[in-house]
Write a protein that holds these residues in place. Structure first.
Motif, mmCIF file in Angstrom:
data_model
loop_
_atom_site.group_PDB
_atom_site.id
_atom_site.type_symbol
_atom_site.label_atom_id
_atom_site.label_comp_id
_atom_site.label_asym_id
_atom_site.label_seq_id
_atom_site.Cartn_x
_atom_site.Cartn_y
_atom_site.Cartn_z
ATOM 1 N N GLN A 52 -19.291 43.909 27.536
ATOM 2 C CA GLN A 52 -20.669 44.280 27.859
ATOM 3 C C GLN A 52 -20.770 44.724 29.320
ATOM 4 N N TRP A 62 -29.485 40.986 30.327
ATOM 5 C CA TRP A 62 -29.584 39.980 29.273
ATOM 6 C C TRP A 62 -28.264 39.955 28.518
ATOM 7 N N SER A 64 -25.774 39.909 25.735
ATOM 8 C CA SER A 64 -25.947 40.050 24.290
ATOM 9 C C SER A 64 -25.182 38.945 23.563
ATOM 10 N N ASP A 65 -24.103 38.500 24.160
ATOM 11 C CA ASP A 65 -23.239 37.529 23.496
ATOM 12 C C ASP A 65 -22.819 36.501 24.540
#
Lengths: 300, 326
Positions: A52, A62, A64-65
């Motif tokens: 990411q 933010w 995602s994972d």
């Protein structure tokens, strides 16, 4: 919104026009957002995955994972873990020394009668106006043989005249009759301090203790100046080297082959580790800030 | 310990004629206050060791100091170090940068907490106030290393704000390494870190204003704006003057750690201030005497500035930082 129409507006404030009300709300939101935004970026980036981060170009708003891999890697032994231990130890020992010396001095200087009080108070207060300068202080520390010694992270900045003034100001508000009657019952100064003054001064002691603790936790320049040996560095200095200067940090001392890549997630994890203790302590003491700061300003 | 007792004894004897007139002699005062003196001792010893005795080290400014020799063997050179310093363009550059940054702080960092405090004071909901205060105080407790790291992550080359600006304007600007905007960056970081904390004193002063003043003004027909101008502002004037004096007294001291951490990224030309000049000349380059001379000059001028500003405040009828009766 819980704005009760029952509560009268205080006399200094007229009911704001709708336009002004909106303007105020916008202003406050902007202020809070500007201050909070970097925290969001730092925490999110520290939790982001490598993919990411690469896709996003170095930062994440933010994750995602979200994963704690960065924290696991940074705290799993090595320079950062060692620095955390050094910083915790310096903070705990330093705060104990500083707070102890400050409470004692403030109590003695708060007494009505103390031989040489003007002189002793002068010695404390004059430090508001003068400072020895960086290099003479360095030479003093060197002269005392404290270079490369953890004591150099504590002793040179152990006493803050400001904190003595805050505590003394608070101690002087304790009713004199209370102390006088204790003295009639045969209590010495040590007993009075321990049994009467300190129990009445928990709030101010906590605030001053926090000021000292935050100072030690954040201190960077003492270490830069007095510690040549990078194995002894506290967290802030490691933070500078690793995050600001971007140097890779050896996972094991001396094992240069085993090097952590300075990826953004790892770097931001170190930043978060440096913030967490402060963010944890500070909400509990927040309600006392005003008292502490005010006493200092009024009496100083 | 024994010698200090003897000295105390001797001075008690010398003071004997005076002490005889008083009811308590110095010696018995020392005995009476023994436990109190033991209590102040640690703090006083620390202050003497790390503030007052090092002060004497400033004599190095008048010497050609050789670190490997004992101090007594370094030759005296009079004011040669000061002359060399005054001929050093880097010194004047550092002075100029320092004053510029301080001036910018006076314009921006000083009024912003005041305005923020007035805004917060007008918010009646305790919940909203509490939340806002929790958020805006927090950065004050972070170290400069953390703050600079956070700014790098938002304003640096790969930062979040940089990215947004790039997508909007098509241009990529790294605000962290830009010498032209360095001073603005320093001031902005200061505002971000300490504007919230700076509201505390103003808020306390605002709360302390006597409400009956507002009441009688309202009865006399003063509107909100007039009440603000004639009651609110005069009510917090002492604290404004106090903080202004402190700021003026600090004219030669601007965020040492903050600038030290970021100086390399933009170069000494725009980032060197007096404190970093002292540090790099003295500790890093080993040019001890010049470093101490610069530090001494800065300390003396700073002291004069504080005293002068305080005197000015007194003559304007304000309380100032300290008053004579204290």
């Amino acid at each position: 919104m819980t704005t009760s129409s029952v509560r009268a507006r205080p006399i200094w404030a007229d009911a704001p026009s709708p336009a002004l009300r909106v303007l105020k709300a916008v202003a406050l939101t902007v202020v809070v957002a500007v201050i909070a935004f970097p925290f969001l970026v730092v925490v999110s980036t520290s939790l982001a995955s490598e993919q990411q981060l690469v896709a996003n170009g170095g930062y994440v708003l933010w994750p995602s994972d979200p994963s704690f891999d960065a924290y696991r890697q940074v705290l799993g032994g090595g320079a950062v873990s060692r620095a955390v231990i050094v910083s915790v130890a310096v903070t705990v020992i330093g705060t104990a020394i500083s707070l102890g010396a400050t409470v004692l001095a403030a109590y003695a200087l708060s007494q009505r009668r103390l031989v040489g009080k003007r002189l002793l108070l002068g010695v404390v207060l004059l430090t508001f106006l003068i400072s020895p300068g960086i290099i003479p202080l360095y030479l003093m520390v060197k002269q005392l043989g404290l270079l490369n010694n953890y004591a150099a992270l504590i002793l040179p900045t152990a006493i803050s005249a400001f904190n003595i003034v805050i505590m003394r100001g608070f101690f002087m508000t304790i009713p004199r009759e209370l102390l006088d009657s204790a003295m009639l019952d045969g209590a010495g100064h040590w007993t009075m301090l321990r049994r009467i003054v300190l129990p009445l001064s928990k709030a101010v002691t906590a605030v001053v203790g926090m000021f000292y603790a935050v100072g030690y936790w954040n201190s960077f320049f003492n270490a830069l100046l007095y510690l040549n040996d990078s194995a002894k560095w506290p967290l802030q200095l490691v933070l500078r080297t690793y995050v600001l200067q971007g140097s890779p940090i050896a996972k094991e001392a001396g094992a240069s082959a085993d090097v952590l890549p300075p990826t953004q997630a790892l770097q931001m994890a170190v930043v978060v580790i440096a913030i967490v203790p402060i963010a944890c302590v500070y909400p509990f003491l927040q309600k006392h800030f005003k008292t502490g700061v005010l006493t200092g300003a009024v009496k100083g | 310990m024994a010698t200090s007792m003897q000295q105390a004894h001797a001075s008690a004897l010398r003071a004997a004629p005076v002490a005889a007139r008083r009811t308590v002699s110095l010696r018995s005062k020392l005995a009476r206050d023994r436990s109190l003196l033991v209590m102040v001792a640690p703090a006083v010893i620390l202050l003497l060791t790390f503030t007052y005795i090092p002060l004497l080290g400033n004599v190095v400014a008048f010497m050609d100091f050789v670190p490997y020799l004992p101090l007594s063997e370094s030759p005296w050179v009079g004011t040669a170090n000061f002359q060399a310093m005054f001929e050093d363009p880097a010194f004047w550059n550092a002075t100029w940068n320092t004053l510029q940054i301080n001036g910018l702080q006076l314009i921006f960092s000083f009024p912003i907490p005041l305005m923020l405090a007035l805004l917060l004071h007008s918010v009646l909901s305790p919940v909203i106030r509490g939340v806002v205060q929790s958020v805006i105080y927090l950065p004050h407790f972070l170290s400069w290393v953390i703050v600079v790291a956070m700014f790098q992550q938002t304003l640096g080359g790969t930062g979040a704000v940089t990215d947004v600006l790039r997508s909007m304007t098509g241009e990529s600007v790294n605000l962290m390494t830009n010498p032209g905007t360095f001073k603005a960056l320093i001031v902005a970081q200061g505002v971000w870190k300490d504007a919230g904390w700076g509201t505390i004193l103003f808020l306390a002063a605002l709360t302390a204003i006597d409400y009956s003043l507002y009441e009688s003004a309202a009865v006399d027909g003063a509107g909100g704006m007039r009440r603000f101008w004639h009651i609110t502002l005069p009510g917090i004037r002492p604290i404004i003057v106090l903080l202004l004096i402190l700021q003026l007294g600090q004219s030669l001291t601007v965020g040492f750690e903050q600038i030290l951490l970021q100086r390399d990224a933009v170069g000494a030309e725009s980032a060197e201030v007096l404190d970093t000049y002292v540090y790099f000349h003295g500790v890093v380059d080993g040019d001890w005497s010049i470093g101490v001379a610069a530090g001494l000059l800065k300390g003396v001028v700073g002291l004069v500035l504080i005293l002068a500003a305080n005197k000015l405040a007194h003559s304007l009828g304000e309380q100032g930082v300290y008053s004579r009766d204290n």
